[in-house]
Write a protein that holds these residues in place. Structure first.
Motif, PDB file in Angstrom:
ATOM      1  N   CYS A   1       1.146  -1.281   0.255  1.00  0.00           N
ATOM      2  CA  CYS A   1      -0.396  -0.007   0.178  1.00  0.00           C
ATOM      3  C   CYS A   1       0.989   1.026   0.255  1.00  0.00           C
ATOM      4  CB  CYS A   1      -0.742   0.195   1.470  1.00  0.00           C
ATOM      5  SG  CYS A   1      -2.181  -1.346   1.520  1.00  0.00           S
ATOM      6  N   GLY A   2       1.566   1.315  -1.415  1.00  0.00           N
ATOM      7  CA  GLY A   2       2.688   2.941  -1.536  1.00  0.00           C
ATOM      8  C   GLY A   2       4.219   2.076  -0.557  1.00  0.00           C
ATOM      9  N   ASP A   3       3.685   3.726   0.707  1.00  0.00           N
ATOM     10  CA  ASP A   3       5.110   3.306   1.010  1.00  0.00           C
ATOM     11  C   ASP A   3       4.566   2.516   1.995  1.00  0.00           C
ATOM     12  OD1 ASP A   3       6.547   4.517  -0.871  1.00  0.00           O
ATOM     13  OD2 ASP A   3       6.359   6.523  -0.400  1.00  0.00           O
ATOM     14  N   GLY A   4       4.311   1.900   2.259  1.00  0.00           N
ATOM     15  CA  GLY A   4       3.771   0.946   3.861  1.00  0.00           C
ATOM     16  C   GLY A   4       2.772   1.597   4.400  1.00  0.00           C
ATOM     17  N   GLY A   5       1.367   2.039   3.744  1.00  0.00           N
ATOM     18  CA  GLY A   5      -0.134   2.403   4.308  1.00  0.00           C
ATOM     19  C   GLY A   5      -0.470   1.673   5.812  1.00  0.00           C
ATOM     20  N   ASP A   6      -0.500   2.286   6.360  1.00  0.00           N
ATOM     21  CA  ASP A   6      -1.340   1.092   7.828  1.00  0.00           C
ATOM     22  C   ASP A   6      -2.890   0.551   7.779  1.00  0.00           C
ATOM     23  OD1 ASP A   6      -2.288   0.084  10.461  1.00  0.00           O
ATOM     24  OD2 ASP A   6      -0.930   1.598  11.122  1.00  0.00           O
ATOM     25  N   VAL A   7      -3.330  -0.378   6.900  1.00  0.00           N
ATOM     26  CA  VAL A   7      -4.195  -0.648   6.878  1.00  0.00           C
ATOM     27  C   VAL A   7      -4.374  -1.959   7.700  1.00  0.00           C
ATOM     28  CG1 VAL A   7      -4.919  -0.175   4.279  1.00  0.00           C
ATOM     29  CG2 VAL A   7      -3.740  -3.209   5.027  1.00  0.00           C
ATOM     30  N   GLY A   8      -3.944  -2.057   9.022  1.00  0.00           N
ATOM     31  CA  GLY A   8      -3.885  -2.718  10.269  1.00  0.00           C
ATOM     32  C   GLY A   8      -5.103  -2.887  10.555  1.00  0.00           C
ATOM     33  N   PHE A   9      -5.598  -1.555  10.636  1.00  0.00           N
ATOM     34  CA  PHE A   9      -7.301  -1.258  11.557  1.00  0.00           C
ATOM     35  C   PHE A   9      -8.396  -1.631  10.638  1.00  0.00           C
ATOM     36  CE2 PHE A   9      -6.897   2.177   8.834  1.00  0.00           C
ATOM     37  CZ  PHE A   9      -8.713   3.246   8.327  1.00  0.00           C
ATOM     38  N   LEU A  10      -8.126  -1.607   9.293  1.00  0.00           N
ATOM     39  CA  LEU A  10      -8.450  -2.319   8.187  1.00  0.00           C
ATOM     40  C   LEU A  10      -9.074  -3.134   8.386  1.00  0.00           C
ATOM     41  CD1 LEU A  10      -8.391  -0.138   4.968  1.00  0.00           C
ATOM     42  CD2 LEU A  10     -11.042  -0.010   6.727  1.00  0.00           C
ATOM     43  N   LEU A  11      -7.646  -4.844   8.642  1.00  0.00           N
ATOM     44  CA  LEU A  11      -7.772  -5.770   7.986  1.00  0.00           C
ATOM     45  C   LEU A  11      -7.945  -6.226   9.750  1.00  0.00           C
ATOM     46  CD1 LEU A  11      -4.929  -6.882   6.400  1.00  0.00           C
ATOM     47  CD2 LEU A  11      -6.782  -6.709   5.532  1.00  0.00           C
ATOM     48  N   GLY A  12      -8.075  -5.531  11.071  1.00  0.00           N
ATOM     49  CA  GLY A  12      -8.365  -6.299  12.441  1.00  0.00           C
ATOM     50  C   GLY A  12      -9.528  -6.340  12.313  1.00  0.00           C
ATOM     51  N   LEU A  13     -10.718  -5.411  11.983  1.00  0.00           N
ATOM     52  CA  LEU A  13     -11.614  -5.364  11.746  1.00  0.00           C
ATOM     53  C   LEU A  13     -12.906  -6.232  10.537  1.00  0.00           C
ATOM     54  CD1 LEU A  13     -14.711  -3.772  13.044  1.00  0.00           C
ATOM     55  CD2 LEU A  13     -14.533  -2.515  10.767  1.00  0.00           C
ATOM     56  N   GLY A  14     -11.753  -6.860   9.703  1.00  0.00           N
ATOM     57  CA  GLY A  14     -12.394  -7.523   9.102  1.00  0.00           C
ATOM     58  C   GLY A  14     -12.188  -8.987   9.495  1.00  0.00           C
ATOM     59  N   PHE A  15     -11.567  -8.619   9.935  1.00  0.00           N
ATOM     60  CA  PHE A  15     -10.805 -11.279   9.790  1.00  0.00           C
ATOM     61  C   PHE A  15     -11.936 -11.018  10.508  1.00  0.00           C
ATOM     62  CE2 PHE A  15      -6.573 -11.643   7.612  1.00  0.00           C
ATOM     63  CZ  PHE A  15      -7.063 -10.905   6.169  1.00  0.00           C
ATOM     64  N   PRO A  16     -11.769 -10.642  12.148  1.00  0.00           N
ATOM     65  CA  PRO A  16     -12.686 -11.217  13.443  1.00  0.00           C
ATOM     66  C   PRO A  16     -13.970 -11.041  12.661  1.00  0.00           C
ATOM     67  CG  PRO A  16     -11.747  -8.895  13.860  1.00  0.00           C
ATOM     68  CD  PRO A  16     -10.947  -9.537  12.738  1.00  0.00           C
ATOM     69  N   LEU A  17     -14.438 -10.112  11.815  1.00  0.00           N
ATOM     70  CA  LEU A  17     -15.582 -10.040  11.459  1.00  0.00           C
ATOM     71  C   LEU A  17     -16.675 -10.883  11.393  1.00  0.00           C
ATOM     72  CD1 LEU A  17     -17.700  -6.615  11.356  1.00  0.00           C
ATOM     73  CD2 LEU A  17     -17.939  -8.662   9.431  1.00  0.00           C
ATOM     74  N   VAL A  18     -15.744 -11.353   9.811  1.00  0.00           N
ATOM     75  CA  VAL A  18     -15.890 -12.388   8.885  1.00  0.00           C
ATOM     76  C   VAL A  18     -15.996 -13.818   9.255  1.00  0.00           C
ATOM     77  CG1 VAL A  18     -15.127 -13.364   6.424  1.00  0.00           C
ATOM     78  CG2 VAL A  18     -15.044 -11.202   6.437  1.00  0.00           C
ATOM     79  N   SER A  19     -14.690 -13.992   9.960  1.00  0.00           N
ATOM     80  CA  SER A  19     -14.413 -14.893  10.856  1.00  0.00           C
ATOM     81  C   SER A  19     -15.899 -15.391  11.569  1.00  0.00           C
ATOM     82  CB  SER A  19     -13.213 -15.286  11.538  1.00  0.00           C
ATOM     83  OG  SER A  19     -13.297 -13.631  11.938  1.00  0.00           O
ATOM     84  N   TYR A  20     -15.498 -14.877  12.686  1.00  0.00           N
ATOM     85  CA  TYR A  20     -17.432 -14.562  13.580  1.00  0.00           C
ATOM     86  C   TYR A  20     -18.122 -14.939  12.746  1.00  0.00           C
ATOM     87  CZ  TYR A  20     -20.025 -13.694  17.975  1.00  0.00           C
ATOM     88  OH  TYR A  20     -20.626 -13.966  19.227  1.00  0.00           O
ATOM     89  N   LEU A  21     -18.924 -14.242  11.850  1.00  0.00           N
ATOM     90  CA  LEU A  21     -20.207 -14.226  11.295  1.00  0.00           C
ATOM     91  C   LEU A  21     -19.711 -16.515  10.656  1.00  0.00           C
ATOM     92  CD1 LEU A  21     -20.526 -11.640   8.934  1.00  0.00           C
ATOM     93  CD2 LEU A  21     -21.848 -12.123  10.591  1.00  0.00           C
ATOM     94  N   ILE A  22     -18.738 -16.455  10.540  1.00  0.00           N
ATOM     95  CA  ILE A  22     -18.935 -17.997   9.672  1.00  0.00           C
ATOM     96  C   ILE A  22     -18.798 -19.171  10.589  1.00  0.00           C
ATOM     97  CG2 ILE A  22     -17.346 -20.206   8.680  1.00  0.00           C
ATOM     98  CD1 ILE A  22     -15.735 -17.746   7.106  1.00  0.00           C
TER      99      ILE A  22
END
Length: 517
Positions: free
Chosen positions: A485-506
């Motif tokens: 993501c560019g020169d190292g953009g922080d997407v940790g908060f997006l993945l930190g929200l998406g990963f548990p949300l999807v896994s919890y739904l399953i």
């Protein structure tokens, strides 16, 4: 001989006296006040003694509807603002101002892209804060106790540990910002002395608790609102606002936008893990909309001002020198002092004292998180945990004072990763599997066998940690996805929200079928 009350007695509407001095045998902070087997406990005697002076004694037990005596919804906005959270935005404008100020000098953004990020991301970040305020009002449970309804009895203890760290660090950050403001007015004031002043004033409010904090927040916004308007007017008339500051170019712009979005969302949504602490005395019929609007306004207006003022540091040497020498305090002094003189210094002192609005809230909340660790910690009165937290905060804030700019830019994002992990489990549970407040059994908050097992919530939380590790971007570590993501953009908060949300739904339906809860 005073009798120790049973769980059923505690849950009866008449069993507690809200914030007043308890009757003998009444349960406060999870233990009986009075005597146990004929012997009055040390904690009971101590709690009864301080209660005579107005110190709040209620701990983590549930606040029932008959005990809810706070009907001023606008006051809720004052505390859940800035966390801390009526016109809450001005109970302390300094911390959101600081978040706005890092956009230009630290991340190299212009005002246009900074403003768009602040408005849009703050709007999204306010949603979970407002939601959990409503949970507190509906169920009368403090935030970390409320977490048991989603994560189960045992996983919620780990969340409480993380929340304790978050509270301590945020209190330290806010104390350092307040100290910078005092230093800007009088450079001879040592940083450690200013930090002590800020934390001790906050301790006084946190010690006495809910009523005193809300009374303070109810009026504290008035002088801060005045100073906010004065600062806006002085800076706008200075001609130094550079609204056309060039944006960064690819890929640096991508990196900066993602990282700043993460910081803003983390700060705004970060109050979600405190929110219910300040709404437990609100009637359960409260509306979500006013809380959201107060919370949103409370952050994005002073944050925008911070981004606007720091545009002047690019071409104005006096602004840059003031910022480099005394941080946010120096920058505000550069805006106000040349025009207003000593009155400008007075305005800065008002802003410095306004930091108490933030630090008293986090000091208050940390005591409940400490009590939520177990029965042993719950037996210790809430106000004593506040004393312990003050000592730890001073020990952290004093050495951090001299390297605050680097410390802030690194620590805010790290702290912020907790919120998406937390929200990523609670949102699908409420909106997909529960769908209504009426299906919760809040009376079972202290019965492990009646709560969700927490296995899936714990697993989803762990998967979210993996997502954070893949997407985070810090000076000491950059995840593999972040490098894309560019020169190292922080997407940790997006993945930190998406990963548990999807896994919890399953996985959550499998847990429900296996355990029935």
């Amino acid at each position: 001989m005073g009798a120790v009350k049973t769980e059923a007695d505690v849950e009866s509407p008449s069993s507690t006296n809200t914030l007043d001095t308890p009757a003998p045998g009444e349960v406060i902070s999870g233990i009986a006040v009075g005597d146990i087997d004929g012997r009055e406990t040390l904690w009971a005697r101590l709690e009864s003694s301080v209660g005579r002076y107005g110190v709040e004694q209620r701990g983590n037990e549930r606040v029932l509807e008959d005990d809810k005596e706070d009907t001023s919804a606008y006051k809720l906005g004052a505390v859940v603002k800035d966390r801390d959270k009526p016109l809450s935005m001005c109970s302390s404008l300094v911390t959101p101002f600081t978040m706005g100020a890092i956009a230009v000098p630290v991340l190299g953004l212009g005002f246009v892209d900074s403003a768009l990020i602040i408005v849009l991301v703050s709007f999204v970040g306010a949603l979970p804060v407002a939601l959990f305020c409503c949970f507190g009002a509906k169920f009368g449970l403090r935030q970390m106790v409320l977490s048991r309804l989603f994560f189960g009895h045992y996983m919620s203890k780990l969340l409480a540990v993380i929340q304790i760290i978050v509270c301590i660090i945020w209190t330290s950050i806010n104390a350092v910002v307040g100290a910078q403001l005092f230093h800007a007015v009088n450079p001879s004031v040592p940083g450690w002395a200013a930090i002590l002043l800020t934390i001790l004033l906050s301790f006084f409010l946190g010690l006495f608790g809910y009523k005193v904090i809300h009374a303070y927040e109810r009026w504290a916004w008035l002088p801060c609102m005045t100073v906010l308007l004065i600062t806006m007017g002085v800076f706008a008339s200075s001609g130094r606002f550079n609204s056309l500051l060039p944006l960064s170019t690819e890929p640096a712009e991508v990196s900066s936008v993602l990282s700043y979005s993460s910081g803003i969302w983390s700060y705004m949504a970060g109050w979600a893990s405190f929110a219910a602490d300040y709404s437990v005395y609100q009637p359960s019929s409260g509306s979500l909309a006013p809380v959201f609007l107060w919370s949103f306004a409370g952050l994005f207006i002073p944050t925008l001002l911070g981004a606007a003022v720091t545009t002047a540091t690019i071409h104005e040497k006096d602004y840059l020198a003031a910022y480099s020498d005394a941080g946010i305090g120096g920058l505000l002094a550069a805006v106000l002092r040349p025009v207003l003189g000593r009155f400008g210094d007075f305005c800065i002192v008002v802003l410095a004292l306004s930091m108490v609005a933030n630090t008293c809230a986090t000091l208050y909340s940390v005591s409940f998180s400490l009590q939520a660790l177990g029965r042993a910690t719950q037996r210790i009165p809430r106000f004593l945990w506040t004393v312990v937290a003050v000592g730890v905060c001073v020990a952290i804030a004093v050495p951090a004072y001299d390297s605050f700019a680097t410390w802030l830019s690194n620590i805010v994002l790290v702290l912020g990763y907790f919120t998406p992990l937390y929200v990523g489990v609670m949102l699908p549970e409420h909106f997909v599997f529960r769908r209504s407040f009426s299906v919760y059994q809040a009376e079972n908050f202290d019965k492990p066998e009646a709560l969700p097992p927490g296995y899936v919530a714990s697993l989803a939380f762990g998967i979210g940690v993996v997502g954070v590790a893949l997407g985070m971007a810090q000076t000491w570590y950059t995840g593999p996805i972040s490098r894309l993501c560019g020169d190292g953009g922080d997407v940790g908060f997006l993945l930190g929200l998406g990963f548990p949300l999807v896994s919890y739904l399953i996985l959550r339906p499998l847990e429900t079928r296996s355990f029935g809860r």
